[in-house]
Design a protein around this motif. Structure first.
Motif, PDB file in Angstrom:
ATOM      1  N   ASP A 171       8.569  -1.028  -0.950  1.00 24.39           N
ATOM      2  CA  ASP A 171       7.750  -0.399   0.086  1.00 24.39           C
ATOM      3  C   ASP A 171       7.435  -1.406   1.190  1.00 24.39           C
ATOM      4  N   ASP A 173       4.760  -3.164   3.315  1.00 24.67           N
ATOM      5  CA  ASP A 173       3.338  -3.487   3.202  1.00 24.67           C
ATOM      6  C   ASP A 173       2.850  -3.956   4.572  1.00 24.67           C
ATOM      7  N   GLU A 175      -0.129  -4.608   5.535  1.00 24.99           N
ATOM      8  CA  GLU A 175      -1.128  -5.677   5.459  1.00 24.99           C
ATOM      9  C   GLU A 175      -0.439  -7.034   5.526  1.00 24.99           C
ATOM     10  N   LEU A 191      -5.672  -3.636   8.809  1.00 27.24           N
ATOM     11  CA  LEU A 191      -5.195  -2.741   7.760  1.00 27.24           C
ATOM     12  C   LEU A 191      -5.251  -3.455   6.416  1.00 27.24           C
ATOM     13  N   LYS A 192      -5.817  -2.805   5.428  1.00 25.99           N
ATOM     14  CA  LYS A 192      -5.903  -3.368   4.073  1.00 25.99           C
ATOM     15  C   LYS A 192      -5.375  -2.341   3.092  1.00 25.99           C
ATOM     16  N   LYS A 193      -4.393  -2.752   2.300  1.00 26.09           N
ATOM     17  CA  LYS A 193      -3.823  -1.860   1.298  1.00 26.09           C
ATOM     18  C   LYS A 193      -4.824  -1.715   0.148  1.00 26.09           C
ATOM     19  N   LYS A 196      -1.778   2.200  -4.452  1.00 22.52           N
ATOM     20  CA  LYS A 196      -0.381   2.617  -4.446  1.00 22.52           C
ATOM     21  C   LYS A 196      -0.181   3.584  -5.606  1.00 22.52           C
TER      22      LYS A 196
END
Length: 208
Positions: A171, A173, A175, A191-193, A196
């Motif tokens: 994927d 990412d 971040e 942006l912060k993941k 998932k």
């Protein structure tokens, strides 16, 4: 707080722009780079870029109604059929933000806003060197949105450039790339993941 249609219409222009541009939540913040036949470059910030399909790989964005002051991006795309989409990162938010000013056609936002043109072999449109996530696009079609005079510009991805660290378990990412988001006209977000989940198959949906 509740606003009906009449109350929304009664907002002053700037208030309406800020609120209605924010109601969809955080949007991707990108710079679109173009060039005309006189080699004059243009760079403009957009928060309306959307995924339209993966096969072929299509992205779209919305242009404002075209005037003498606004519309250099679309005019350049019509001349050369190519353009670039460049993620904005935390270290040049201010530079990117000021590309939204209505500069005349002879002023390059790259130079005026302290950003650097970067060219890739066999691709005419300029990328933003400071961005580490770049997309080279070829124009496909424009669809008129008759209700307000804007256009949906559709293009196909021809170049995709991003750092190796952006791919984690197959994927992307965001971040890891330090790409940022935008809300309204002038508010920027990191942006912060936070989660998932697996690709959804009907027989694998858990009890919720």
């Amino acid at each position: 707080m509740i606003y009906n249609k009449e109350a929304i219409k009664a907002f002053d222009r700037v208030t309406k722009l800020k609120i209605i541009n924010s109601v969809t939540g955080i949007k991707p913040a990108n710079l679109i780079g173009t060039i005309n036949n006189e080699r004059q470059t243009n760079l403009a910030i957009f928060s309306s870029i959307v995924h339209l399909g993966s096969s072929p790989a299509l992205l779209g964005f919305i242009t404002r109604p075209q005037t003498a002051e606004v519309g250099h991006t679309y005019a350049n795309i019509l001349e050369n059929d190519v353009y670039t989409i460049n993620h904005i990162h935390q270290n040049f938010i201010k530079n990117a933000h000021y590309t939204s000013a209505k500069f005349d056609v002879n002023t390059s936002e790259f130079k005026r806003c302290g950003l650097t043109e970067e060219y890739i072999e066999d691709f005419k449109a300029p990328f933003v060197k400071e961005s580490n996530f770049k997309i080279g696009m070829r124009f496909v079609e424009a669809i008129d949105i008759k209700h307000n005079g804007t256009k949906l510009i559709i293009g196909e991805i021809e170049q995709l450039i991003f750092p190796d660290v952006a791919i984690i378990d197959g994927d992307i990412d965001l971040e890891a790339t330090e790409s940022i988001g935008i809300s309204g006209l002038n508010s920027y977000y990191s942006l912060k993941k936070i989660a998932k989940h697996p690709y959804v198959r009907i027989d694998e949906v858990p009890e919720l």
